[in-house]
Design an enzyme around this catalytic site. Structure first.
Site, PDB file in Angstrom:
ATOM      1  N   ASP A 234     -23.947 -33.245 -40.205  1.00  0.00           N
ATOM      2  CA  ASP A 234     -24.403 -32.017 -41.225  1.00  0.00           C
ATOM      3  C   ASP A 234     -25.342 -32.889 -42.179  1.00  0.00           C
ATOM      4  O   ASP A 234     -25.215 -32.128 -43.454  1.00  0.00           O
ATOM      5  CB  ASP A 234     -23.208 -31.740 -42.122  1.00  0.00           C
TER       6      ASP A 234
ATOM      7  N   SER B  65     -28.206 -33.418 -47.216  1.00  0.00           N
ATOM      8  CA  SER B  65     -26.715 -33.050 -46.879  1.00  0.00           C
ATOM      9  C   SER B  65     -26.670 -31.727 -46.890  1.00  0.00           C
ATOM     10  O   SER B  65     -27.027 -30.961 -47.907  1.00  0.00           O
ATOM     11  CB  SER B  65     -25.915 -33.694 -48.042  1.00  0.00           C
ATOM     12  N   ARG B  66     -26.327 -31.153 -45.587  1.00  0.00           N
ATOM     13  CA  ARG B  66     -26.319 -29.641 -45.475  1.00  0.00           C
ATOM     14  C   ARG B  66     -25.255 -29.003 -46.063  1.00  0.00           C
ATOM     15  O   ARG B  66     -25.364 -27.784 -46.353  1.00  0.00           O
ATOM     16  CB  ARG B  66     -26.510 -29.427 -43.940  1.00  0.00           C
ATOM     17  N   VAL B  67     -23.941 -29.568 -46.419  1.00  0.00           N
ATOM     18  CA  VAL B  67     -23.079 -28.748 -46.745  1.00  0.00           C
ATOM     19  C   VAL B  67     -22.291 -29.327 -48.025  1.00  0.00           C
ATOM     20  O   VAL B  67     -21.685 -28.691 -48.993  1.00  0.00           O
ATOM     21  CB  VAL B  67     -21.923 -28.704 -45.577  1.00  0.00           C
TER      22      VAL B  67
END
Ligand code: ATP
Ligand code: MG
Length: 750
Positions: free
Chosen positions: A589, A614-616
């Site tokens: 992620d 950081s995608r989440v």
């Protein structure tokens, strides 16, 4: 008359000699006297000086002896002092050596006990064989034969593998093996039963009867590859295997105790039939074993060789099966038999593992004694289903400013740490573990293909910082076999899942997956699998995706536990477009990209802010950090842009110069030493200070000092403000208070 004349002549001669020689004679005598007198005087003088000398010497000697004793005293004092310090030093060293020695003695004792126990178990096995070949056991075994035969016939059935075999060969081999020649009625009963069973498939059997002393007692029936085992030999094997595997509760158990245990165990087990499949070893090389038989076995199943080593099936072909051997493959002989264990590879799980260093099979390698785990779990588990998960919403603080502010990680997230060799990848992982102290997070560090010394130093750092108590180190170092390195991350994940399923938060680090992929490539090439891109087998993507899919944040119904993964991947010359990096980037992620150039410039941790994402995790930052982070990211991007223009030496206006200066300070503020994780609220304070311009007048080289002083001051003077920062957003009122406090701090430090 003549005599008278001669007397008178003599007197006259003497008188004449005296008259003329008186002087000379007197002189002669006087000089002699003088000489004698002189000699006497001399002698007297000499004797006197001798005395004087002796006295002088005596005096000197007395003086000397006095000063000598003084010097000796002084020397003695110095020496005693020296000896004392030496002793103290030696004591210190001895105490250190003693603790080291104690540790190594303990580990030696443990190793020796292990060996002794293995030897005892073997010895007892031999003794039991002998014991069971005599009365009263013998007649009991013989009496049990018809009962065991009935039990076997109740259980016997044809496996899918048998049916396939019957279809292709038109017959099935059935062998009846017993310790003694069986009653013909029993043999006939078994034969007719089997004939009927196979006739139902429209085929016949080839029936053979054998006696084998090895069985000790009882009988077994082999149908195709499947064995229905009711022999005493098998019971003995089962008991001994259990004994070998059980934790060393009583490591010094005597041979007699073991024997007693076996005999009582025999009573409990003697009426049980064990069903398993047997195969044959076709060839062994480089830790890979090709097997024949075992028609119904499954991928990933465990098998045991007759020398006790275990292996895992990794390739199933129509005519043969390949397995990797976990232990020493040199002792496995061709054509020896191999037994299917009917289970997947598993590892011990539970609290007992915390603070321990174990190998990928869960065996302790830190010399601190056996692990008394209450349960085992298979190393491969399906990932939690979508409905069992929930969104990532709480932060997993790394304590590193550059990461918590710009690439935040949430609990349950998978964030890749990627970079060339020696760019501080492991350092980030270790700091993150250190920062979990007191945060109720369990950490698992999986070391794959690293040097033992490196792992040992990580363990000692964790211990020194009080972080080992909540950490498990799974160690598959460079000297372990490729299969061990291959299963290590799965084993570590299983240990983590145990805690996750019980509602705990777990952090797992795979250091590193490049070496894991290389181990799998090694195995695959030995398994004769076709190689694909960069000589990796095609399923290396599946390998890592099924591993990382197991990280999750479970729903509240499932206990709300989480497993956060920080896989590490090593790049070659910063090339993130290679096979493994692209694979893992697409699975995770987000990634923290570390750059050699930054590292060597002194920007440590060397996070490349532009390429890291950081995608989440953004949704998991504390509110105040979230508020600050957006602005920070933009101003750092602007700084990089401006800095690249400024390189051309153009004249800069004041505003540009000012924003360049602030950007430079901000970048330096993101530097952080190893083993010094920082709480999120203090990170917010630093970022606020720098982005609001309170550090614009600080010389770049003074920034670390300034930061330290700032933190110290706020901790002591404004703990309430820090608490506010940790709880919620920065409201205008908080901002006011912060500005005031910062102005005061600056005023006092000038
Ligand atoms: P490898 O590729 O060998 O596994 P790595 O990328 O894991 O290396 P580390 O071993 O973590 O890198 O760090 C390399 C060196 O840099 C170590 O000597 C470490 O002490 C030092 N180092 C790492 N981070 C920092 C830091 N923030 N400040 C100072 N030194 C650091
Ligand atoms: Mg490393």
């Amino acid at each position: 008359m003549q005599v008278l004349y001669s007397v008178i002549n003599f007197i006259l001669l003497v008188a004449i000699i005296w008259i003329f020689g008186k002087k000379a004679i007197l002189k002669i005598f006087s000089s002699r006297r003088e000489k004698i007198e002189n000699g006497l005087a001399d002698a007297e003088r000499a004797s006197r000086t001798e005395e004087e000398q002796r006295a002088a010497i005596e005096e000197v000697a007395r003086n000397l002896s006095e000063s000598e004793t003084e010097t000796a005293k002084r020397l003695e004092l110095a020496a005693s002092k020296y000896v004392k310090t030496l002793n103290e030093q030696a004591d210190k060293e001895i105490s250190v050596i003693n603790t080291d020695l104690e540790e190594s003695l303990k580990s030696m004792k443990f190793d020796m006990l292990h060996e002794v126990r293995a030897n005892v178990v073997h010895k007892v096995a031999d003794e039991c064989r002998e014991l069971f070949s005599k009365e009263p056991y013998l007649s009991q075994f013989r009496k049990d034969e018809p009962v065991i035969a009935d039990m076997i016939l109740k259980m016997v059935s044809l496996t899918p593998g048998d049916k396939v075999y019957i279809n292709s060969k038109g017959l099935l081999y059935v062998t009846l093996i017993s310790a003694f020649k069986l009653d013909p009625a029993v043999t006939e009963k078994i034969r007719s039963h089997m004939e009927k069973l196979v006739a139902a498939e429209g085929s016949t059997i080839s029936f053979r009867v054998k006696t084998d002393e090895q069985c000790i007692g009882g009988l077994k029936l082999r149908v195709g590859d499947t064995v229905y085992d009711g022999t005493i030999d098998n019971i003995l094997w089962t008991l001994l295997t259990r004994l070998k595997r059980s934790p060393m509760d009583k490591p010094d158990m005597s041979a007699d105790e073991i024997k007693k245990g076996i005999i009582s165990g025999l009573k409990g087990l003697s009426r049980e039939i064990d069903i398993y499949q047997l195969g044959r070893v076709l060839s062994v090389s480089d830790g890979i074993c090709w097997l024949d038989g075992l028609t119904d076995s499954m991928y990933g199943e465990l098998v045991e060789f007759d020398n006790g080593e275990r292996g895992m099936l990794l390739s199933i072909e129509p005519s043969r099966i390949a397995c990797v051997v976990f232990g020493k493959y040199e002792n496995i002989r061709e054509l020896s038999s191999v037994r299917r264990l009917g289970m997947m590879a598993d590892v011990p799980v539970g609290d007992e593992l915390l603070g321990r260093i174990v190998d990928p099979l869960g065996k302790p390698i830190d010399g601190k004694g056996g692990i008394h785990a209450k349960s085992y779990m298979p190393i491969e588990n399906p990932a939690p289903a979508i409905l069992d998960r929930q969104a990532v919403s709480s932060p997993l603080q790394t304590g590193i400013k550059a990461i918590d502010a710009l690439v935040p990680i949430g609990k349950g997230q998978r964030e890749l740490i990627i970079g060339d060799r020696q760019t501080g990848k492991t350092a980030i992982a270790v700091d993150t573990i250190l920062n979990q102290r007191g945060r109720n997070v369990i950490c698992i560090y999986v070391a794959i293909g690293q040097k033992e010394t490196g792992i040992a130093s990580i363990a000692s750092i964790l211990k020194k910082n009080g972080a080992l108590d909540y950490t498990i180190i799974v160690c598959a170092d460079a000297y372990q076999s490729a299969p061990m390195r291959y299963i290590a991350p799965y084993a570590g994940t299983t240990m983590g899942e145990y805690f996750m399923n019980r509602g705990r938060d777990v952090l797992i680090i795979y250091d590193d997956l490049s070496k894991h992929a290389v181990s799998y490539r090694e195995i695959s090439l030995l398994l004769h699998r076709p190689s694909g891109r960069e000589a990796f087998p095609g399923d290396v993507f599946y390998l890592h995706s099924r591993l990382l899919e197991r990280s999750a944040r479970l729903s509240e119904e499932k206990g709300g536990g989480s497993l956060t993964a920080l896989p590490i991947v090593e790049t070659q010359a910063g090339d993130i477009s290679a096979y493994i990096p692209t694979n893992v980037i697409s699975i995770t992620d987000g990634q923290i990209f570390l750059e050699s150039e930054l590292f060597h410039e002194g920007q440590r941790p060397a996070v490349n802010v532009g390429l890291s994402v950081s995608r989440v995790g953004g949704s998991a930052q504390i509110p105040a950090m979230k508020q600050m982070a957006g602005g920070l990211r933009i101003s750092l991007a602007q700084y990089r842009e401006l800095a690249s223009f400024a390189q051309f030496g153009a004249d800069l206006d004041q505003a540009t110069q000012a924003s360049l200066d602030r950007g430079e300070r901000m970048t330096i503020a993101l530097r952080q030493d190893q083993y010094k994780p920082l709480d999120a609220e203090l990170q917010v304070l630093i970022i606020y200070t720098f982005s609001e311009g309170y550090a614009d007048d600080i010389a770049p080289e003074k920034i670390p000092e300034f930061e330290d002083a700032l933190i110290k001051h706020f901790k002591s003077a404004h703990p309430d403000l820090i608490a506010v920062l940790s709880k919620g957003k920065i409201t205008p009122k908080t901002k006011e208070r912060l500005n005031e406090a910062l102005k005061l701090f600056k005023g006092s430090s000038e």
